[in-house]
Motif scaffolding. Structure first.
Motif, PDB file in Angstrom:
ATOM      1  N   SER A  69      26.608  21.905  41.029  1.00 36.83           N
ATOM      2  CA  SER A  69      27.925  21.688  40.420  1.00 36.83           C
ATOM      3  C   SER A  69      28.537  20.294  40.573  1.00 36.83           C
ATOM      4  O   SER A  69      29.411  19.949  39.782  1.00 36.83           O
ATOM      5  CB  SER A  69      28.926  22.731  40.938  1.00 36.83           C
ATOM      6  N   ASN A  80      24.923  12.091  37.356  1.00 32.79           N
ATOM      7  CA  ASN A  80      25.217  13.485  37.026  1.00 32.79           C
ATOM      8  C   ASN A  80      24.039  14.081  36.257  1.00 32.79           C
ATOM      9  O   ASN A  80      23.533  13.489  35.320  1.00 32.79           O
ATOM     10  CB  ASN A  80      26.492  13.562  36.206  1.00 32.79           C
ATOM     11  N   SER A  91      24.560  19.235  32.938  1.00 35.43           N
ATOM     12  CA  SER A  91      25.842  19.478  33.593  1.00 35.43           C
ATOM     13  C   SER A  91      26.987  19.308  32.596  1.00 35.43           C
ATOM     14  O   SER A  91      26.776  18.969  31.435  1.00 35.43           O
ATOM     15  CB  SER A  91      26.007  18.510  34.773  1.00 35.43           C
ATOM     16  N   CYS A  92      28.191  19.565  33.075  1.00 34.54           N
ATOM     17  CA  CYS A  92      29.372  19.380  32.222  1.00 34.54           C
ATOM     18  C   CYS A  92      30.322  18.367  32.859  1.00 34.54           C
ATOM     19  O   CYS A  92      31.504  18.331  32.545  1.00 34.54           O
ATOM     20  CB  CYS A  92      30.093  20.715  32.031  1.00 34.54           C
ATOM     21  N   MET A  93      29.770  17.545  33.774  1.00 39.67           N
ATOM     22  CA  MET A  93      30.591  16.584  34.504  1.00 39.67           C
ATOM     23  C   MET A  93      30.352  15.166  33.993  1.00 39.67           C
ATOM     24  O   MET A  93      30.267  14.217  34.766  1.00 39.67           O
ATOM     25  CB  MET A  93      30.295  16.678  36.005  1.00 39.67           C
ATOM     26  N   ARG A 109      31.199  32.635  41.188  1.00 41.40           N
ATOM     27  CA  ARG A 109      31.574  31.697  42.244  1.00 41.40           C
ATOM     28  C   ARG A 109      31.690  32.399  43.592  1.00 41.40           C
ATOM     29  O   ARG A 109      31.295  31.849  44.625  1.00 41.40           O
ATOM     30  CB  ARG A 109      32.897  31.004  41.895  1.00 41.40           C
ATOM     31  N   GLN A 124      36.848  24.340  36.190  1.00 48.16           N
ATOM     32  CA  GLN A 124      36.180  23.076  36.501  1.00 48.16           C
ATOM     33  C   GLN A 124      34.751  22.987  35.992  1.00 48.16           C
ATOM     34  O   GLN A 124      34.193  21.897  35.905  1.00 48.16           O
ATOM     35  CB  GLN A 124      36.174  22.850  38.024  1.00 48.16           C
ATOM     36  N   PHE A 125      34.148  24.131  35.662  1.00 49.38           N
ATOM     37  CA  PHE A 125      32.736  24.105  35.287  1.00 49.38           C
ATOM     38  C   PHE A 125      32.491  25.010  34.089  1.00 49.38           C
ATOM     39  O   PHE A 125      33.035  26.117  34.014  1.00 49.38           O
ATOM     40  CB  PHE A 125      31.861  24.538  36.465  1.00 49.38           C
ATOM     41  N   ASP A 126      31.666  24.532  33.168  1.00 48.66           N
ATOM     42  CA  ASP A 126      31.382  25.278  31.946  1.00 48.66           C
ATOM     43  C   ASP A 126      30.396  26.423  32.218  1.00 48.66           C
ATOM     44  O   ASP A 126      29.373  26.216  32.880  1.00 48.66           O
ATOM     45  CB  ASP A 126      30.790  24.333  30.906  1.00 48.66           C
ATOM     46  N   SER A 181      26.712  25.696  31.063  1.00 46.99           N
ATOM     47  CA  SER A 181      26.077  24.708  31.938  1.00 46.99           C
ATOM     48  C   SER A 181      25.619  25.370  33.230  1.00 46.99           C
ATOM     49  O   SER A 181      24.526  25.100  33.748  1.00 46.99           O
ATOM     50  CB  SER A 181      27.045  23.562  32.249  1.00 46.99           C
ATOM     51  N   TYR A 182      26.460  26.250  33.752  1.00 53.05           N
ATOM     52  CA  TYR A 182      26.116  26.976  34.975  1.00 53.05           C
ATOM     53  C   TYR A 182      24.857  27.813  34.751  1.00 53.05           C
ATOM     54  O   TYR A 182      23.936  27.823  35.579  1.00 53.05           O
ATOM     55  CB  TYR A 182      27.283  27.868  35.393  1.00 53.05           C
TER      56      TYR A 182
END
Length: 363
Positions: free
Chosen positions: A50, A88, A92-94, A214, A264-266, A269-270
């Motif tokens: 992440s 990154n 990822s989505c960052m 999570r 915070q996270f797609d 993507s996860y």
């Protein structure tokens, strides 16, 4: 992303390890310190699932990074001595291209139409950034957690491309236990009624699935010993009581962290990164781990782990150290004391930082 974040456009199209390609892709990256005249002091850090490229703060971005107390002037990874690079991960989505990015052919997010992603793709995409910076051989390659898988994928594709190798709380492949946990996380996401085969919207986000994923992650990242020491059976009234509500402090702790993660996270993507971790096997085309190291690496290696890690158990770090030593490498192996489980490399910086600094600065 902060102003310290820079971007690199990959070769077009970028072909993927298991087939398919991306017509346009870019990676977000950050760096600290300066390259020396020979470009021989570069330290590349791969991330876990992440985190983004922002591993530490800098004069242009004061926001603390995910490895803030590890990286910086005079710190364990000393940016007065080393040029430190963090990229990154692809997928990822960052900041980097992933399932949450816009597909230029459709004008819509890729979501589940994103090609099959492999850990090998993350490593090869990162190599293009390193080449762009004119770095022919790394001083050190550091891979914690999923980053350790990426480091091994890097070595397999680019043998002898680093003088030093650090594998931290990682393995050559996932155990059935780790696969089972991540499988449940993915199931929680895709069965959320708002997931809609990847067609979720900002107004109807698969929040429940992400929260549960999570929470499962947090349970696997820490240890039963730490939970006992921190929470025991402490009760609380932080969240409104319901028939089967949160009566214990450990429940509200998980809920608080899960709520922070949701936005915070797609989700896609996860899913893609999680599956890539399960599919990776450093020995999938070699007779043994030793043979892989015989072919790909000769140098100084560091292997770190903790006994309380259930996601990447200590036996897996031992396996890496034994194989590295059998292939003739200089190996420094530590079973570090920490109750913080898999997350110890993030939460217990002094314990991990001291052997990293010693190994990194040895000639």
């Amino acid at each position: 992303m902060g102003p310290a974040t820079r971007y690199f456009d990959l070769e077009q199209p970028f072909k993927l390890y298991r087939g398919g390609s991306l017509p346009h892709a870019r990676l977000a990256w950050e760096s600290w310190g300066e390259l020396d005249e020979n470009r021989s002091n570069a330290v590349l850090i791969f991330t876990g699932l992440s985190p983004g490229a922002h591993a530490a703060s800098s004069p242009t971005d004061r926001e603390p990074g995910w490895w803030e107390d590890m990286i910086g002037p005079g710190r364990y990874i000393d940016t007065d001595r080393h040029f430190v690079l963090c990229v990154n991960s692809l997928g990822s989505c960052m900041g980097s291209t992933g399932p949450a990015s816009i597909n230029p052919d459709t004008g819509k997010p890729w979501r589940l139409t994103f090609p099959d992603l492999a850990i090998e793709d993350i490593a090869r995409a990162t190599r293009l950034v390193v080449d762009h910076l004119g770095i022919e051989r790394l001083h050190a390659l550091i891979g914690p957690s999923m980053g350790g898988l990426t480091a091994l994928a890097w070595l397999k594709q680019f043998p002898e491309s680093t003088r030093k190798l650090a594998l931290i709380s990682t393995a050559c492949s996932a155990t059935p236990m780790a696969i089972a946990i991540r499988s449940l996380q993915r199931e929680a996401i895709v069965t959320d009624r708002n997931f809609r085969d990847g067609n979720y919207t900002e107004d109807a986000w698969p929040e429940v699935g992400m929260r549960l994923a999570r929470k499962l992650g947090m349970i696997s990242y820490r240890s039963a010993t730490e939970w006992q020491q921190r929470f025991a059976r402490q009760s609380q009234d932080y969240f409104p009581p319901t028939l089967f509500g949160m009566r214990f402090a450990v429940e509200s702790y998980l809920e608080t962290h899960a709520r922070k993660f949701v936005g915070q996270f797609d989700p896609c993507s996860y899913l893609y990164l999680s599956r890539a971790m399960d599919m990776f096997d450093a020995c999938d085309s070699d007779e043994s781990l030793k043979r892989m190291f015989d072919r790909c690496f000769s140098g100084q290696s560091l292997v770190l782990g903790v006994k309380t890690d259930i996601l990447f158990p200590l036996v897996q770090q031992k396996e890496l150290a034994v194989a590295l030593e059998a292939s003739g490498n200089e190996v420094e192996y530590h079973e570090l004391p920490s109750v913080q489980g898999h997350d110890a490399f993030l939460a217990d910086i002094p314990t991990f930082g001291k052997p990293i600094r010693k190994w990194l600065n040895e000639s």
